[in-house]
Design a protein around this motif. Structure first.
Motif, short mmCIF file in Angstrom:
data_model
loop_
_atom_site.label_atom_id
_atom_site.label_comp_id
_atom_site.label_asym_id
_atom_site.label_seq_id
_atom_site.Cartn_x
_atom_site.Cartn_y
_atom_site.Cartn_z
N MET A 267 -5.49 0.50 -2.31
CA MET A 267 -4.38 0.80 -3.00
C MET A 267 -5.06 0.85 -4.49
O MET A 267 -5.85 -0.28 -5.04
CB MET A 267 -3.44 -0.46 -2.84
CG MET A 267 -2.10 -0.39 -3.78
SD MET A 267 -0.86 -1.58 -3.45
CE MET A 267 -1.66 -3.19 -4.09
N VAL A 268 -4.77 1.57 -5.37
CA VAL A 268 -5.01 1.56 -6.93
C VAL A 268 -3.86 0.89 -7.69
O VAL A 268 -2.69 1.42 -7.59
CB VAL A 268 -5.44 2.77 -7.22
CG1 VAL A 268 -5.95 2.84 -8.83
CG2 VAL A 268 -6.56 3.61 -6.46
N SER B 215 7.97 -3.27 4.43
CA SER B 215 7.41 -3.81 5.62
C SER B 215 5.99 -3.69 5.88
O SER B 215 5.34 -4.00 6.87
CB SER B 215 8.15 -3.17 6.72
OG SER B 215 8.06 -1.83 6.58
N CYS B 216 5.19 -2.99 4.90
CA CYS B 216 3.91 -2.73 4.92
C CYS B 216 3.04 -4.22 4.89
O CYS B 216 3.25 -4.86 4.20
CB CYS B 216 3.27 -1.93 3.91
SG CYS B 216 1.77 -1.54 3.83
N PRO B 217 2.18 -4.43 5.96
CA PRO B 217 1.32 -5.48 6.06
C PRO B 217 0.32 -5.34 5.18
O PRO B 217 0.00 -6.51 4.71
CB PRO B 217 0.93 -5.56 7.57
CG PRO B 217 0.81 -3.90 7.77
CD PRO B 217 1.78 -3.38 7.15
N GLU B 218 -0.03 -4.49 4.43
CA GLU B 218 -1.11 -4.28 3.51
C GLU B 218 -0.45 -4.42 2.15
O GLU B 218 0.20 -3.48 1.60
CB GLU B 218 -2.19 -2.89 3.48
CG GLU B 218 -2.84 -2.82 4.63
CD GLU B 218 -2.46 -2.03 5.70
OE1 GLU B 218 -1.28 -1.63 5.70
OE2 GLU B 218 -2.94 -2.18 6.95
N ARG B 219 -0.65 -5.58 1.56
CA ARG B 219 -0.01 -5.74 0.05
C ARG B 219 -0.79 -6.81 -0.82
O ARG B 219 -1.76 -7.17 -0.37
CB ARG B 219 1.28 -6.57 0.36
CG ARG B 219 1.25 -7.89 1.31
CD ARG B 219 2.43 -8.73 1.39
NE ARG B 219 3.22 -7.78 2.39
CZ ARG B 219 4.41 -7.41 2.12
NH1 ARG B 219 4.84 -7.31 0.67
NH2 ARG B 219 5.11 -6.45 2.96
N ALA B 220 -0.50 -6.83 -2.07
CA ALA B 220 -1.40 -7.57 -2.97
C ALA B 220 -0.55 -7.99 -3.93
O ALA B 220 0.46 -7.34 -4.69
CB ALA B 220 -2.33 -6.49 -3.35
N ARG C 127 0.81 -1.06 -0.04
CA ARG C 127 -0.07 -0.11 -0.01
C ARG C 127 0.94 1.26 -0.13
O ARG C 127 0.69 2.22 -0.70
CB ARG C 127 -1.02 0.00 1.28
CG ARG C 127 -1.72 1.36 1.40
CD ARG C 127 -2.56 1.35 2.81
NE ARG C 127 -1.68 1.05 3.83
CZ ARG C 127 -1.13 1.84 4.58
NH1 ARG C 127 -0.90 2.99 3.97
NH2 ARG C 127 -0.19 1.59 5.50
N ASP C 128 2.02 1.39 0.83
CA ASP C 128 2.64 2.36 0.87
C ASP C 128 4.01 2.51 0.16
O ASP C 128 4.97 3.32 0.16
CB ASP C 128 2.91 2.89 2.31
CG ASP C 128 3.88 1.88 3.23
OD1 ASP C 128 4.14 0.71 2.73
OD2 ASP C 128 3.91 2.07 4.25
N GLY C 129 4.30 1.14 -0.45
CA GLY C 129 5.44 1.10 -1.41
C GLY C 129 6.70 0.59 -0.43
O GLY C 129 7.75 0.61 -0.98
N THR C 130 6.47 0.34 0.93
CA THR C 130 7.75 -0.09 1.47
C THR C 130 7.33 -1.66 1.73
O THR C 130 6.47 -2.25 1.87
CB THR C 130 7.62 0.39 3.02
OG1 THR C 130 6.31 0.12 3.81
CG2 THR C 130 7.75 1.98 2.90
#
Length: 559
Positions: A532-533, A352-357, A347-350
């Motif tokens: 996330m778009v 370590s971010c838990p929101e991913r796809a 989601r934020d490009g890092t």
């Protein structure tokens, strides 16, 4: 020749010298020294200027008389228009075109034309034909809420105001005017316009000349075929010629008289208010000459991280849609998907971010397949009931994919929601309304209804977001939670018949349109928490919702 009267305030010797200079000017053979001498005559006062005007009017009249012999249907120059004065601008333009074609007297006729007062604006032409049509637009922000602008809109004579961006206007005679704001321009008729502020590039059809652009300091007459005019601080006028020639002369709105100046391709000049022109370096890319296909209008510029997440930013512009293997099973596993390309990100490009796809797409003769592995600290908790709240299916966590299956339209897709026009105070053209009704633009929302453990699907066709189909017959969907409770896998098979293209589904080599939104819900499964778009058209401004404009969708490349 030029008439002489003792009352004109000039001695016979001065009068004869002035006549020689003006006739040399008309013949196009004025030297630098002769031009300087002519300027000194004008600096001496009104008598020489008056003779100059009489001389120019006489030669214009001779050209007009010759023109009427060739075309008897033209209005005689003695015919009056409402208001009691001759319709000199039209006569001057016709005379200038004939003179340019004949190769003689161009300078004189051009000068006479440029000194004529601008005509009053007129409405649409005969039989109600509009004066101009908006044929392209880029980053368009109208400057007048009462005059919305959009591609395909017809315009009568009058003022066009831009708060920003640019429009391409094609006049009914084929003249193309590219107007860049912020600024204002008055479209007078097929062969003249008044620029109050901003930049304009005029491109003439082959074999056509005689267009006049008026500014507070200068009148510019086209002698073919492409030129630019811009207005800067203090009503300074800049003129640049890309192709052909132009004539420039001081506007009647100035007190000072200025000898006309001819500019040819590759030349540029700056003309201050009531001061002499200053040559400038030619800069080919200084003015906007042509516009690409219609680009959306953003609602301002994103300024915060929250806004950036809301609209994007997408990190990939395309997704590969691969052939599906035989025997596909919709079981919430990605065994058949292999390691083929799709998109992957957080989601934020890092890292370590838990929101991913990790999103994938495949196809065969019957189905479009959509699958993803989603990192989610609160997975599969949505309580949005498809039976009563299907329109809010995305709120508790979902995957939304928008696709075009219109092979004839290709990419980019076309079609805007009603909200797109409403928020920007734009009236869509009939063609734009037709694009919005395209049934091969599909909005898909896929989510897991936790209370009933049911994979759900809604489909809305067209950009107008009309009737919604909820869990239609024929699709298959499956979700599987990760063992650690930190994510899930989803997998869907959607028949082409539900996407409006059973008779002509996408095939290998097609480049169509698609965009993804991955939405994370809160711990109660009621509200959208993050999104996330991905797969977005980079040529479209960021601050446009992907649900309101199909042109924002990225490329779906069928391989």
């Amino acid at each position: 020749m030029t008439p002489h009267s003792a009352a004109d305030g000039l001695s016979r010797q001065d009068h004869e010298e002035l006549a020689t200079l003006l006739n040399t000017l008309a013949d196009g053979g004025l030297t630098g020294a002769e031009e300087l001498r002519l300027r000194k005559f004008f600096d001496r006062g009104e008598p020489a200027r008056r003779v100059f005007l009489e001389f120019a009017a006489l030669h214009a009249g001779l050209h007009w008389d010759y023109a009427t012999l060739l075309a008897p249907g033209l209005t005689p120059r003695t015919a009056a228009v409402p208001g009691g004065r001759d319709w000199w601008p039209r006569i001057g333009r016709v005379a200038a075109v004939l003179a340019a074609a004949a190769g003689a007297g161009v300078a004189t006729v051009a000068v006479w034309l440029l000194l004529a007062p601008p005509p009053a604006p007129r409405g649409p032409g005969e039989r109600g034909v509009p004066l101009a049509t908006v044929t392209q637009a880029r980053y368009l922000t109208p400057g007048d809420g009462e005059q919305p602008l959009s591609v395909g809109k017809s315009l009568a004579a009058g003022r066009v105001s831009l708060g920003g961006g640019a429009v391409e206007l094609t006049l009914r005679n084929g003249v193309v005017v590219v107007f860049e704001g912020p600024g204002e321009i008055d479209l007078t008729d097929e062969l003249s316009a008044t620029l109050h502020d901003g930049n304009v590039v005029v491109r003439m059809p082959a074999g056509t000349t005689g267009f006049v652009v008026r500014t507070p300091t200068t009148d510019v007459l086209d002698l073919g075929t492409e030129f630019a005019v811009g207005i800067g601080a203090g009503n300074t006028t800049d003129v640049q010629v890309y192709d052909g020639e132009v004539m420039t002369a001081g506007s009647r709105r100035q007190e000072a008289m200025r000898v006309p100046r001819r500019l040819v391709a590759g030349e540029a000049v700056r003309i201050p208010f009531q001061a002499e022109p200053v040559p400038m370096a030619f800069r080919p890319d200084r003015f906007v000459r042509k516009l690409p296909a219609d680009v959306g209008i953003p609602l301002g510029a994103p300024s915060t991280n929250d806004e950036m997440r809301h609209y994007g930013p997408a990190r990939q512009a395309a997704i590969a849609v691969l052939p599906a293997p035989a025997g596909m099973e919709i079981d919430g596993r990605l065994d058949e998907w292999g390691a083929g390309p799709g998109f992957a990100g957080t989601r934020d490009g890092t890292a370590s971010c838990p929101e991913r796809a990790d999103g994938r797409m495949m196809y065969d003769d019957e189905f479009l397949y959509i699958a993803a592995h989603v990192g989610d600290p609160m997975p599969l908790r949505s309580i949005i009931d498809p039976e009563i709240d299907a329109r809010w299916g995305w709120r508790g966590g979902a995957i939304q994919v928008r696709v075009s299956t219109d092979r004839q339209m290709g990419w980019p897709a076309r079609g805007n929601a009603s909200a797109y026009y409403g928020q920007r105070r734009i009236v869509p053209s009939p063609e734009q309304e037709e694009w919005a009704r395209n049934p091969r633009l599909s909005h898909l929302t896929m989510w897991f209804h936790a209370p009933t453990k049911t994979p759900c699907l809604t489909i809305v066709d067209g950009a107008l977001a009309g009737e919604m189909r909820v869990n239609p017959a024929g699709f298959a969907g499956s979700f599987a939670a990760d063992a650690d409770g930190r994510g899930y896998t989803m997998e869907y098979a959607i028949p082409w018949s539900l996407l409006g293209c059973a008779d002509d589904p996408p095939r290998r080599g097609d480049v169509l349109a698609a965009v993804w939104q991955v939405i994370w819900g809160d711990d109660a499964g009621r509200m959208r928490r993050e999104q996330m778009v991905e797969i977005r058209n980079p040529d479209e401004p960021l601050r446009i919702h992907v649900w309101e404009r199909a042109a924002t969708w990225g490329r779906a490349e069928y391989r």
